[in-house]
Design an enzyme around this catalytic site. Structure first.
Site, short mmCIF file in Angstrom:
data_model
loop_
_atom_site.label_atom_id
_atom_site.label_comp_id
_atom_site.label_asym_id
_atom_site.label_seq_id
_atom_site.Cartn_x
_atom_site.Cartn_y
_atom_site.Cartn_z
N CYS A 174 40.46 46.77 13.73
CA CYS A 174 40.65 45.31 13.83
C CYS A 174 41.86 44.86 13.00
O CYS A 174 42.64 44.02 13.43
CB CYS A 174 39.43 44.55 13.31
SG CYS A 174 37.86 45.23 13.80
N ASP A 175 42.03 45.40 11.79
CA ASP A 175 42.96 44.81 10.82
C ASP A 175 44.16 45.70 10.48
O ASP A 175 45.07 45.24 9.79
CB ASP A 175 42.21 44.49 9.51
CG ASP A 175 41.09 43.49 9.74
OD1 ASP A 175 41.24 42.65 10.64
OD2 ASP A 175 40.08 43.56 9.02
N CYS A 224 37.26 47.31 8.82
CA CYS A 224 37.55 47.70 10.20
C CYS A 224 39.05 47.95 10.39
O CYS A 224 39.83 47.01 10.56
CB CYS A 224 37.07 46.61 11.15
SG CYS A 224 37.43 46.97 12.88
#
Ligand code: NAP
Length: 305
Positions: free
Chosen positions: A135-136, A132
């Site tokens: 997200c990261d 992701c």
């Protein structure tokens, strides 16, 4: 046991749209999800192919859809669905949070990322290996990353990462991308994005604490190589989330749920929509189309009972 006309399993774009249509037809509706509404829209930065918006952030579109879905009275409940029991005119949906009864059930549980299966992938999960970018990605600001895959997800997320990191290397097993042409064109024009073709990642390497890169092999020449990287983002496809429904015999041999054009499965009163369905094009726009059709046909099904 709480009883509803319709239970929608999964609150992604398809599930939220089916809840909107069914509740707008004056049916009582419960949407059940194991987490926050929005599904994969929450892992998507910019959505540029949803009509009506030149570009919209995935979580913003999710919030708009959620507000629309509960506007006509649909309820939202948390829980992981474990099975559906068919009692003919009613179905019982068993969850880890209790049991619910409904006349019709709409399954919109979506799909989850597929793992690459390379050594180091599990060991360095959360320590450089990610599925992701939204997200990261911020953990890799000004660092070099590898993206594995050549589909829409790989290219779209590589474009997102290129805004944050110093260099993105896309490693793809063929010499042609599967992604949409518009994404390909953007990636080829981006100075920060490089391609390594006809190549498989054989191992994700690390120093014991974090990722240091990947080992590769060219599947045409057998030449091996190494690419240094702080992060490895894996986008090699999706698998259906259908564990709870395997004994209903409504899936194909790969686990996707088979439906007709009315979104009906082979089990009367059970519909399937969105990415979990066996179909050609998995997009937000096709998910909401499925949801509208299922919401409307759940209404007809209940009317004709
Ligand atoms: P996908 O379309 O199935 O693409 C998976 C990619 O990974 C392919 O390039 C495939 O290579 C490669 N791959 C598969 N197994 C591999 C392995 N073991 N080792 C190395 N590479 C491997 O999956 P996706 O990109 O996640 O997309 C899923 C669905 O969501 C698609 O329907 C897509 O259109 C949709 N989606 C749409 C958008 C958008 O519209 N903007 C964005 C994201 C996703 P090959 O090409 O050689 O098979």
């Amino acid at each position: 046991m709480e009883s509803y006309d319709v239970i929608v399993i999964g609150a992604g774009p398809s599930g939220m749209t089916s809840a909107l249509y069914a509740s707008r037809a004056n049916l009582s509706v419960l949407m059940i999800d194991r987490g926050i509404y929005g599904g994969q829209m929450n892992n998507t930065a910019e959505i540029e192919n949803y009509p009506g918006f030149k570009s919209i952030l995935g979580p913003d579109l999710a919030k708009n859809m959620y507000e629309g879905s509960i506007n006509f009275g649909a309820k939202y409940g948390y829980g992981t669905v474990e099975s559906i029991e068919d009692n003919g005119a009613t179905k019982v949906v068993h969850t880890d949070n209790g049991d619910y009864e409904a006349k019709a059930v709409i399954i919109g549980t979506g799909s989850q990322y597929k793992k690459l299966g390379a050594p180091g992938e599990d060991e360095y999960g959360g320590r450089g290996v990610s599925y992701c970018a939204v997200c990261d990605g911020a953990f890799f600001k000004n660092k070099e990353v590898v993206v594995v895959g050549g589909g829409d997800s790989a290219i779209q997320e590589a474009l997102y990462l290129a805004q944050l990191v110093s260099k993105v290397t896309i490693v793809h097993r063929r010499d042609q991308l599967r992604a949409q042409k518009v994404l390909q064109d953007q990636a080829f024009a981006n100075d920060k994005i490089n391609f390594v073709w006809n190549t498989n990642v054989t191992e994700i390497t690390g120093d014991g604490a974090k990722v240091t890169g990947v080992k590769t092999v060219n599947n045409q020449t057998n030449a091996t190589g190494e690419i240094p990287a702080s992060g490895v983002f894996i986008y090699v496809g999706n698998l259906p989330i259908t564990d709870a429904f395997t004994d209903l015999k409504i899936t194909d041999d790969k686990g996707w749920i088979k439906t007709n054009d009315r979104m009906e499965t082979s089990m009367p009163g059970v519909f399937a929509i969105g990415d979990v369905r066996a179909k050609e094009l998995r997009q937000v726009v096709t998910a909401v189309g499925d949801g509208g059709i299922a919401g409307q046909n759940a209404f007809h099904y209940i009317q004709n009972m």
